[in-house]
Write an enzyme that holds these catalytic residues in place. Structure first.
Site, PDB file in Angstrom:
ATOM      1  CB  CYS A 108       9.632   1.623  -5.900  1.00  0.00           C
ATOM      2  SG  CYS A 108       9.727   0.318  -5.912  1.00  0.00           S
ATOM      3  CG  HIS A 122       4.830   0.937  -7.715  1.00  0.00           C
ATOM      4  ND1 HIS A 122       5.178   2.221  -8.119  1.00  0.00           N
ATOM      5  CD2 HIS A 122       5.394   0.053  -7.108  1.00  0.00           C
ATOM      6  CE1 HIS A 122       6.422   1.060  -8.220  1.00  0.00           C
ATOM      7  NE2 HIS A 122       6.511   0.105  -7.727  1.00  0.00           N
ATOM      8  CD  GLU A 160       2.862   4.398  -9.665  1.00  0.00           C
ATOM      9  OE1 GLU A 160       3.676   3.159  -9.730  1.00  0.00           O
ATOM     10  OE2 GLU A 160       2.986   4.867  -8.126  1.00  0.00           O
TER      11      GLU A 160
END
Length: 362
Positions: free
Chosen positions: A245, A330, A332
């Site tokens: 990001c 992202h 995750e």
């Protein structure tokens, strides 16, 4: 219930009811399209300085638990929601949305027309707003609560080094406002992780003898991190590196690329990106308001690895010769799908390979 109002700088006024702390606050108004994950969104440091609008109409129905916060605090400046449930139903729930906001001293409005708010943001693109007690016309001298990115990052970064885990790979996590799920993903990949403030010097990080470096997500305009571009570039030339990001954006800028503000950003958990090498499409979680301009990326150094299917924006890059990759989305997730969790696996493979080949760190 006390009546409150959202006043936009463009003149629109929306009525709602106060929830959480009751005080006036201003900031950029943004929206997230996710159907779940309100707890993770509220505590995502990338929302620092922003008034977060939940576009899904029912918020709080499964409560909030003790494990899903992405940071130690509610990071959004305020929240806007349609219906807010005061009687959540989930076996892990330990508090309501209202209780969470009250404890964090964060204001918000419920029973507000979030569809109309989202439509206004999409129409006017970047929109600043203020939550106020009394309906009124905006003024040119209104304080819209806009902070410089450095101030936003300062408010969410760690103040001193912190070390977690005891794995075989030592990764330094450069913290611009990292999500807990990034740390968790590294720990689950056999890493010892040292989290350092974003302004930590190259020499200090070198003295930690890392095997790899990860540059985290965070709030605001990436260009305001310009004083640290030299350090970022030197670190990526010295160690296997991954940017996520904001971390992706500052790496691109450190290598001479440019970024620009998006009309209303990507904030949601169902953004499709295509892998340019395989043609495979992944569904990703995203939260960003800036993007790397593709024609500013030096094709002699980087290849664009991912593009957004909808608007064709750059979603990831890979260095041609260095063990360096960055992604705009992202991997995750939390909230969102885990389709791209393999990005962490690829990073750890690069770290392992560098150790096995005894790469000399410059």
């Amino acid at each position: 219930m006390t009546t409150g109002y959202l006043v936009l700088e463009t003149g629109e006024v929306f009525e709602g009811e106060w929830i959480g702390a009751e005080y006036e606050i201003a900031g950029e108004v943004v929206f997230n399209t996710g159907m779940t994950g309100y707890q993770e969104m509220m505590t995502d440091p990338s929302y620092a300085g922003q008034i977060l609008t939940f576009s899904y109409p029912l918020i709080g129905n499964y409560g909030l638990n003790e494990t899903d916060d992405e940071s130690f605090q509610v990071s959004a400046s305020a929240i806007l929601a349609g219906e807010v449930t005061e009687t959540p139903n989930h076996y892990q729930s330990h508090s309501t949305m209202t209780e969470k906001l009250m404890k964090a001293n964060i204001p918000g409005l419920k029973n507000i027309d979030t569809r109309a708010v989202v439509a206004a943001v999409r129409k006017h693109q970047t929109v600043r707003g203020k939550i106020v007690f009394n309906e009124r016309n905006v003024k040119d001298d209104e304080d819209w609560g806009v902070k410089e990115n450095a101030a936003l990052v300062d408010s969410v970064t760690v103040q001193e080094m912190m070390t977690y885990g005891s794995g075989n790979h030592h990764v330094v996590l450069v913290d611009f406002g990292y999500k807990k799920s990034i740390l968790t993903a590294l720990l689950e990949n056999d890493c010892k992780v040292t989290v350092v403030p974003y302004n930590t010097s190259y020499d200090t990080i070198q003295d930690l003898y890392p095997d790899g470096v990860l540059f985290s997500n965070g709030p605001g305009d990436p260009m305001e991190m310009k004083p640290y571009f030299t350090t970022i570039k030197k670190l990526t030339q010295s160690y296997p590196s991954l940017g996520i990001c904001l971390g992706h954006q500052v790496i691109a800028l450190a290598y001479g690329a440019s970024t620009e503000k998006m009309p209303f950003g990507h904030r949601g958990s169902n953004h499709p990106v295509i892998d340019t090498t395989t043609g495979k499409v992944w569904i990703t979680s995203q939260n960003h308001g800036y993007v790397v301009i593709e024609n500013s990326v030096d094709s002699n150094e980087f290849e664009v690895l991912f593009r957004n299917v909808n608007d064709k924006t750059v979603e990831g890059m890979r260095h041609i010769s260095l063990p360096l990759q960055s992604v705009q989305f992202h991997p995750e997730a939390h909230p969102g799908p885990s389709d791209t969790a393999y990005v962490f696996d690829d990073f750890i493979k690069q770290v392992s390979s560098a150790k096995e080949n005894e790469v000399v760190k410059i």
